[in-house]
Design an enzyme around this catalytic site. Structure first.
Site, PDB file in Angstrom:
ATOM      1  N   HIS A 147      -6.879   3.855  -1.143  1.00 46.74           N
ATOM      2  CA  HIS A 147      -5.985   3.981   0.013  1.00 46.74           C
ATOM      3  C   HIS A 147      -5.888   2.659   0.756  1.00 46.74           C
ATOM      4  O   HIS A 147      -6.849   1.888   0.825  1.00 46.74           O
ATOM      5  CB  HIS A 147      -6.469   5.097   0.956  1.00 46.74           C
ATOM      6  CG  HIS A 147      -7.767   4.799   1.644  1.00 46.74           C
ATOM      7  ND1 HIS A 147      -7.843   4.322   2.937  1.00 46.74           N
ATOM      8  CD2 HIS A 147      -9.056   4.911   1.208  1.00 46.74           C
ATOM      9  CE1 HIS A 147      -9.121   4.161   3.278  1.00 46.74           C
ATOM     10  NE2 HIS A 147      -9.869   4.511   2.253  1.00 46.74           N
ATOM     11  N   HIS A 149      -2.752   0.154   3.390  1.00 46.25           N
ATOM     12  CA  HIS A 149      -1.382  -0.039   3.878  1.00 46.25           C
ATOM     13  C   HIS A 149      -0.643  -0.995   2.944  1.00 46.25           C
ATOM     14  O   HIS A 149      -0.486  -2.191   3.236  1.00 46.25           O
ATOM     15  CB  HIS A 149      -1.403  -0.596   5.300  1.00 46.25           C
ATOM     16  CG  HIS A 149      -2.033   0.315   6.305  1.00 46.25           C
ATOM     17  ND1 HIS A 149      -1.706   1.655   6.394  1.00 46.25           N
ATOM     18  CD2 HIS A 149      -2.964   0.096   7.269  1.00 46.25           C
ATOM     19  CE1 HIS A 149      -2.404   2.209   7.378  1.00 46.25           C
ATOM     20  NE2 HIS A 149      -3.173   1.295   7.919  1.00 46.25           N
TER      21      HIS A 149
END
Length: 361
Positions: A147, A149
């Protein structure tokens, strides 16, 4: 001569009357067709509203679900499942990641955060290749959930036959912008002692919009579309119609499921029903409250209606909102296909297919 002239005039009068009647009938039919179309449009909008209301009221996250047992998990210890959660900022991603971290030891998988230099959203082509090679060949860390951005990466472009599973969460674009605006000024309850980059700036979102400030510019809304569109330059051009359509295409063709912040519990329920290998126990954990909301902005002032109206005049807001509504519609469809209404409660549909006529025997 006179009688003939009278007959001509009478004929013309009758023709005129007939023409008037015909035109009246035509206009009447056109008006009737217009009314039918308007009523049909109203019916469609009403049906959509009713469907949305029904789906929004699904208490899916409160339902007990049946999942893989311990032996099934043990048998799958060496599987090579890879999930990529390319999380969009301020969409509830910290809460969801917290649930994954809580489950990883119990369900025997790995969670790895992708830390990107200078908070970049895109990779160079060589970094994309290195990233793909790393996560697909790092056997010791499989199964895994990555995970961070980072914008969507199309693994098929690099000749990969087995691609990872993409998941994500989106949020109402204006709500997300307002939340981020106050987050960089006041921080949150996740790390309250951390000083944010706009700390000390007490200007409200309304005041910022009134003076056409940079932090509240509608251009800042252009985030969810490029995150789903990907690594191409055009994805990051605010207002690009191509980027919007590409983001929709990727959501449908490359993502297993995309949830919405406003229905985070339902998103978790769908994942547990679909991927119990990793998410068994996620619903119970979310419902316990300990991991249901890890990050909340310390101070947030709701914008005034005229402020919202000004933002919503922007073509960028309209495009981001179009993408958001597209994602919501798809997620509601997924929920409806995954769960059944039984005695007033929603439960997972379970296995609805069998194999037959298998040859050779």
């Amino acid at each position: 001569m006179l009688p003939r002239l009278v007959r001509v005039m009478q004929t013309r009068h009758v023709a005129g009357v007939l023409l008037a009647v015909s035109l009246t009938a035509i206009f009447g039919c056109l008006h009737l067709l217009s009314e039918v179309a308007r009523l049909d449009d109203a019916r469609v909008r009403l049906e959509r509203a009713v469907t949305k209301l029904q789906l929004d009221n699904m208490d899916i996250a409160r339902r007990p679900l049946s999942f893989a047992n311990d032996q099934e998990l043990a048998d799958n210890d060496n599987d090579d499942l890879i999930i990529i959660y390319n999380r969009v900022p301020k969409t509830g991603s910290t809460s969801f990641a917290g649930i994954a971290y809580e489950l990883c030891q119990k369900n025997r998988f790995h969670v790895l955060h992708i830390n990107i230099t200078k908070n970049a959203r895109t990779f160079s082509l060589s970094d994309q290749m290195r990233f793909i090679t790393n996560i697909t060949s790092w056997t010791e860390k499989k199964p895994a959930l990555y995970h961070g951005h980072v914008a969507f990466i199309d693994f098929s472009s690099f000749g990969l036959l087995k691609k990872p599973i993409y998941i994500n969460i989106v949020r109402d674009p204006l709500d997300r912008l307002v939340s981020y605006y106050y987050f960089v000024r006041y921080g949150d309850d996740f790390r309250p002692s951390l000083k944010r980059r706009k700390a000390g700036n007490k200007e409200t979102f309304d005041e910022c919009v009134n003076r056409n400030g940079e932090d509240c510019d509608p251009g800042n809304l252009w985030l969810q579309i490029p995150f789903f569109c990907g690594q191409n330059a055009e994805c990051w051009v605010p207002g690009s119609r191509w980027a919007l359509e590409q983001a929709k295409h990727n959501l449908i063709h490359h993502y297993l499921v995309v949830g919405v912040t406003e229905e985070l519990g339902d998103f978790i329920a769908v994942l547990e029903a679909t991927l119990p290998r990793m998410f068994r126990g996620a619903v119970q954990l979310y419902n316990s409250g300990r991991k249901s909301h890890l990050r909340k902005t310390t101070k947030k002032i709701a914008p005034k209606p005229d402020t919202l109206a000004r933002i919503q005049e922007s073509p960028i807001w309209r495009m981001e909102n179009e993408f958001y509504e597209f994602a919501v519609q798809q997620f509601h469809y997924v929920k409806h296909q995954t769960f059944d209404l039984v005695d007033g409660e929603y439960v997972e549909k379970g296995n609805r297919f069998t194999y037959e006529k298998i040859r050779p025997r």
